[in-house]
Design a protein around this motif. Structure first.
Motif, PDB file in Angstrom:
ATOM      1  N   PRO A 153      70.062  55.549  36.662  1.00  0.00           N
ATOM      2  CA  PRO A 153      68.610  55.177  37.506  1.00  0.00           C
ATOM      3  C   PRO A 153      68.835  53.780  36.121  1.00  0.00           C
ATOM      4  CG  PRO A 153      68.901  57.754  36.703  1.00  0.00           C
ATOM      5  CD  PRO A 153      70.130  56.980  36.372  1.00  0.00           C
ATOM      6  N   LEU A 154      68.616  52.947  36.820  1.00  0.00           N
ATOM      7  CA  LEU A 154      68.040  51.394  36.093  1.00  0.00           C
ATOM      8  C   LEU A 154      67.695  51.410  35.286  1.00  0.00           C
ATOM      9  CD1 LEU A 154      66.422  49.640  39.490  1.00  0.00           C
ATOM     10  CD2 LEU A 154      69.604  49.818  38.149  1.00  0.00           C
ATOM     11  N   HIS A 155      66.480  52.155  34.510  1.00  0.00           N
ATOM     12  CA  HIS A 155      65.910  52.816  33.631  1.00  0.00           C
ATOM     13  C   HIS A 155      66.866  53.079  32.458  1.00  0.00           C
ATOM     14  CE1 HIS A 155      65.226  57.092  35.514  1.00  0.00           C
ATOM     15  NE2 HIS A 155      65.991  56.405  34.053  1.00  0.00           N
ATOM     16  N   ASN A 156      67.999  53.769  32.637  1.00  0.00           N
ATOM     17  CA  ASN A 156      69.805  54.272  31.874  1.00  0.00           C
ATOM     18  C   ASN A 156      70.387  53.061  31.626  1.00  0.00           C
ATOM     19  OD1 ASN A 156      68.046  56.728  31.593  1.00  0.00           O
ATOM     20  ND2 ASN A 156      69.650  57.557  33.479  1.00  0.00           N
ATOM     21  N   LEU A 157      70.212  51.687  32.316  1.00  0.00           N
ATOM     22  CA  LEU A 157      70.915  50.893  32.077  1.00  0.00           C
ATOM     23  C   LEU A 157      71.484  50.141  30.482  1.00  0.00           C
ATOM     24  CD1 LEU A 157      71.384  49.098  35.274  1.00  0.00           C
ATOM     25  CD2 LEU A 157      73.209  50.555  34.488  1.00  0.00           C
TER      26      LEU A 157
END
Length: 184
Positions: A153-157
């Motif tokens: 997920p983008l928020h975990n990058l």
């Protein structure tokens, strides 16, 4: 890309070249060069056709592949990538690799960066593309290709980048680009 000739006083001139390896993926030359001050030195140069890599973001996740790499003896988390075959255009290679590794077709590919991997001894040049308007299809790996698709997920990058999970330079560049683009 046009070479800048304002720095010719730094140029090394190849005065002797010996091909010491001619493989399927790379060639290696052992060169004798004349230095800018007239002296001589040795260079070992690895020649490579180049490669492409892809930023593939779809429905809030970024696509990666995990695969074993013999040279570092590690299972690496990487963005989809592949070598450019002789005579192929980089964009055509990028489209093929996206479909092979991720199982996606892109409505649009945008060139984001071009860079040398290790210019101290290799001419390998990589084109980083962003796949846009992706449509998910079926993964079509080559017979000698074994990898897992990893969706982050983008928020975990940011966490993925800072926890040491990524040790591959093209992937670090891509994640940093996505973090900046999406203001994560």
């Amino acid at each position: 890309m046009k070479k800048n000739n304002n720095y010719n006083h730094l140029r090394e001139k190849i005065i002797q070249q010996e091909r010491v390896f001619d493989g399927k993926v790379i060639q290696v030359d052992h060169d004798t060069v004349e230095l800018p001050d007239g002296g001589q030195s040795k260079r070992e140069i690895v020649y490579h056709n180049g490669a492409v890599c892809l930023i593939a973001v779809h429905e809030g996740v970024m696509y990666f592949v995990r695969q074993y790499r013999v040279a570092p003896d590690e299972f690496l988390l990487e963005i989809p990538a592949g070598k450019i075959e002789k005579g192929d255009a980089p964009e055509a290679t990028a489209k093929r690799e996206l479909e092979e590794e991720v199982g996606a077709v892109s409505g649009k590919l945008s060139l984001i960066h071009q860079f040398y991997v290790s210019p101290g001894f290799s001419n390998e040049f990589v084109c980083l593309y962003e796949a846009e308007n992706m449509e998910m299809k079926k993964q079509m790996l080559d017979d000698d290709e074994f990898l897992d698709i990893v969706k982050i997920p983008l928020h975990n990058l940011r966490g993925t980048l800072s926890d040491g999970s990524v040790r591959d330079s093209k992937t670090i560049i891509a994640i940093q680009y996505v973090i900046e683009k999406y203001n994560l």
